[in-house]
Scaffold this motif. Structure first.
Motif, PDB file in Angstrom:
ATOM      1  N   ALA A   1      -5.041  -8.740  -3.992  1.00 10.74           N
ATOM      2  CA  ALA A   1      -4.883  -7.385  -4.537  1.00 10.74           C
ATOM      3  C   ALA A   1      -5.853  -6.408  -3.892  1.00 10.74           C
ATOM      4  N   GLU A   2      -7.037  -6.880  -3.533  1.00 10.86           N
ATOM      5  CA  GLU A   2      -7.997  -6.016  -2.834  1.00 10.86           C
ATOM      6  C   GLU A   2      -7.431  -5.541  -1.500  1.00 10.86           C
TER       7      GLU A   2
ATOM      8  N   THR B   1      -4.191  -5.465  -0.530  1.00  8.35           N
ATOM      9  CA  THR B   1      -2.908  -4.766  -0.581  1.00  8.35           C
ATOM     10  C   THR B   1      -2.940  -3.518  -1.456  1.00  8.35           C
ATOM     11  N   GLY B   2      -3.903  -3.448  -2.358  1.00  8.86           N
ATOM     12  CA  GLY B   2      -3.967  -2.318  -3.275  1.00  8.86           C
ATOM     13  C   GLY B   2      -3.010  -2.425  -4.434  1.00  8.86           C
ATOM     14  N   GLU B   3      -2.408  -3.584  -4.617  1.00  9.83           N
ATOM     15  CA  GLU B   3      -1.480  -3.802  -5.739  1.00  9.83           C
ATOM     16  C   GLU B   3      -1.459  -5.283  -6.087  1.00  9.83           C
ATOM     17  N   PRO B   4      -0.964  -5.627  -7.282  1.00  9.77           N
ATOM     18  CA  PRO B   4      -0.921  -7.037  -7.671  1.00  9.77           C
ATOM     19  C   PRO B   4      -0.054  -7.852  -6.704  1.00  9.77           C
ATOM     20  N   VAL B   5      -0.499  -9.051  -6.430  1.00  9.59           N
ATOM     21  CA  VAL B   5       0.230  -9.971  -5.546  1.00  9.59           C
ATOM     22  C   VAL B   5       0.418 -11.288  -6.278  1.00  9.59           C
ATOM     23  N   GLU B   6       1.638 -11.798  -6.263  1.00 10.92           N
ATOM     24  CA  GLU B   6       1.897 -13.099  -6.869  1.00 10.92           C
ATOM     25  C   GLU B   6       1.478 -14.196  -5.891  1.00 10.92           C
TER      26      GLU B   6
END
Length: 259
Positions: A51-52, A54-59
């Motif tokens: 997430a750091e 990409t700037g968004e939640p990642v599964e």
């Protein structure tokens, strides 16, 4: 990124793999990072790190989340670039490498691998990777041992080429009845087995079905027009195609072990 991944509890080493490690990439090719872990893995820590970037939640799929062999990881987009994290259980990789040295291998069902996941892939990935982070030096040491293709594995893979004949025989029965699905599956399996045998005979690591036929066709031992003849059989899928496949299998098998 590799250094930060190596700081996640459970992660032992990180390597660049895929086409970029082999120098066969295109400008738009993904960046594949093998994340080698041992024991318990901090999956929430991996998700937080992803997430750091990409700037968004990642599964993040933990061990077993993607299947028995390609057993987990995540797909990231970082500044418009695709970066794949692929989990590898280092203990299991080491066991598979020992099997390869003793002439043993498995072929398991795995999503994304229509001809099955061939266990020597694990060893080939290590042999062809670029080690990026390896605090304890374990992956680097393993990579050094995989530099020499095991003779016992060569013997096992070339010896298994009999299955190509068997698959063609099964296709012959189905072709008479117009069962094109079964014919296509049988011929695909026959040619996949041949490619594995040819590459094994040449001591070339095969890490994926993608590109395996083309690589095998470039070997000095390959029959003339090998790739095109295979393609023609898979386009036709009729009785004539099955007979042509049988001839091709015979030519390949006659050349195995000839060097």
């Amino acid at each position: 990124m590799a250094e930060r991944l190596a700081g996640i509890p459970g992660v032992q080493a990180v390597a660049l793999g895929g086409s970029r490690a082999r120098g066969a990439h295109r400008p738009d090719s993904d960046w594949d990072l093998g994340v080698y872990y041992r024991g318990s893995l901090d999956v929430p820590g991996l998700a937080a790190l992803a997430a750091e970037y990409t700037g968004e939640p990642v599964e993040v799929a933990g061990p077993g989340g993607w299947g028995p062999w390609v057993n987990g990881g995540a797909w990231l987009t970082v500044d418009g670039t695709s970066v794949d994290w692929v989990l590898r259980d280092l203990d299991r990789v080491e066991r598979v490498w020992q099997d390869c040295r003793e002439g043993r291998y498995e072929v398991g069902m795995q999503a994304g691998h229509p001809l099955g996941f061939w266990s020597p892939t694990y060893a080939g990935e290590v042999a062809l990777c670029t080690v990026l982070a390896d605090p304890a030096g374990e992956l680097g040491a393993l990579r050094a041992t995989t530099g020499q293709y095991p003779q016992a594995l060569r013997t096992a893979l070339t010896g298994a080429a009999w299955e190509a004949d068997f698959s063609v025989a099964n296709a012959r029965k189905s072709a008479r009845g117009g069962d094109t699905l079964h014919v296509s599956l049988c011929l695909s399996k026959a040619f996949g087995v041949l490619a594995q045998a040819m590459l094994g005979d040449a001591g070339v690591w095969c890490v994926n079905e993608k590109g395996a036929l083309r690589t095998a066709a470039q070997l000095p031992s390959a029959p003339d027009d090998f790739e095109e003849r295979v393609a023609q059989c898979l386009r036709s899928l009729d009785e004539g195609a099955v007979e042509a496949a049988g001839v091709l299998v015979g030519e390949v098998r006659a050349g195995l072990g000839a060097r």
